[in-house]
Design an enzyme around this catalytic site. Structure first.
Site, PDB file in Angstrom:
ATOM      1  N   ASP A 124      62.057  41.131  25.173  1.00 38.00           N
ATOM      2  CA  ASP A 124      60.942  40.563  24.417  1.00 38.00           C
ATOM      3  C   ASP A 124      59.644  41.302  24.698  1.00 38.00           C
ATOM      4  O   ASP A 124      58.814  41.476  23.798  1.00 38.00           O
ATOM      5  CB  ASP A 124      60.788  39.076  24.745  1.00 38.00           C
ATOM      6  N   GLU A 231      60.423  30.348  24.393  1.00 35.50           N
ATOM      7  CA  GLU A 231      59.381  31.237  23.899  1.00 35.50           C
ATOM      8  C   GLU A 231      59.737  32.701  24.133  1.00 35.50           C
ATOM      9  O   GLU A 231      60.311  33.046  25.168  1.00 35.50           O
ATOM     10  CB  GLU A 231      58.056  30.942  24.620  1.00 35.50           C
ATOM     11  N   CYS A 232      59.338  33.558  23.187  1.00 34.64           N
ATOM     12  CA  CYS A 232      59.594  34.990  23.352  1.00 34.64           C
ATOM     13  C   CYS A 232      58.519  35.653  24.204  1.00 34.64           C
ATOM     14  O   CYS A 232      58.699  36.778  24.667  1.00 34.64           O
ATOM     15  CB  CYS A 232      59.672  35.689  21.996  1.00 34.64           C
ATOM     16  N   GLY A 233      57.385  34.972  24.387  1.00 39.09           N
ATOM     17  CA  GLY A 233      56.308  35.522  25.203  1.00 39.09           C
ATOM     18  C   GLY A 233      55.054  35.853  24.422  1.00 39.09           C
ATOM     19  O   GLY A 233      53.980  36.012  25.011  1.00 39.09           O
TER      20      GLY A 233
END
Length: 251
Positions: A124, A231-233
């Protein structure tokens, strides 16, 4: 249009009290007046992305629209993106990792297939977070409109209508919306869902880590990232100070 105020002029806590009851269009208008040409928006061209794209461009037709293309999106997403970009005449800014998918796989393997959070986080960061950070810097962004909704993840439940991340203000016009609000907006403006919605997808990202929702899924984010994380970040605090500020403001 130029930015009307300096970042140092903004009191987050006080402003969130003021902005809390604004409707989505009013918040976008406030953002346009406050940040002017330093305001950008992001899109994933996901299931409900037409809402934010239409909502924001009604106020700021030429706003830079950042799309981070990981190189692993479903074919349907690329076609959907092309359709919406033409229909809404988007000022689209496409950003990608400096490392091609083939090179990444040769050096690091199929990171999404390793069944651990660290590998997913590495993926990510390379394919999403770094390109987004680069986009914000190159476009001179001081504020960023994002279509986050509180019902999506536990982190998003802690957010205010105005937040800060990595030194940039973030505005969340549809933070308090529920699925019915999204449906009403799409219907009222004759806007499409992502085509994979008809195949049972309630959220969609890369082809290798998105799947349709099933009756056994606890929430929609269980269908992403192999269920390993929410969350992907892209929308997480980038420093400990930001994390502490977010936690204290949500108490």
């Amino acid at each position: 249009m130029t930015n009307a105020v300096l970042e140092s002029d903004l009191d987050l806590e006080a402003l969130n009290q003021t902005l809390r009851d604004m409707d989505a269009a009013e918040l976008v208008t406030w953002g346009a007046k406050t940040f002017g040409n330093t305001l950008v928006m992001s899109t994933s061209f996901g299931i409900q992305s037409a809402v934010m794209l239409h909502l924001v461009t009604q106020v700021m037709p030429d706003i830079p629209v950042i799309w981070v293309d990981t190189g692993y999106l479903p074919e349907e997403t690329y076609r959907f993106a092309d359709e919406l970009a033409q229909r809404l005449n988007l000022n689209l800014k496409v950003y990608q990792s400096s490392m091609s998918p083939a090179r990444m796989e040769a050096l690091h393997g199929r990171l999404w297939d390793q069944d651990n959070v660290d590998a997913f986080n590495q993926y990510d960061y390379m394919r999403k977070v770094e390109p987004m950070q680069r986009a914000l810097k190159e476009l001179g962004a001081k504020a960023w409109l994002a279509g986050l909704r509180a019902t999506q993840t536990s982190h998003r439940q802690t957010l205010g209508r105005l937040a800060q991340q990595n030194g940039i203000y973030k505005l969340h016009p549809i933070l308090t919306w529920h699925s019915r609000d999204v449906y009403k907006y799409l219907t009222a403006h004759d806007l499409p869902y992502h085509p994979l919605f008809d195949q049972g997808y309630v959220t969609v990202g890369d082809w290798h880590s998105s799947r349709p929702m099933t009756a056994s899924d606890g929430d929609e984010r269980a269908t992403r990232f192999n269920g390993l994380k929410q969350e992907c970040g892209l929308h997480l605090p980038q420093t400990q100070g930001e994390a502490d500020s977010l936690n204290s403001s949500s108490l």
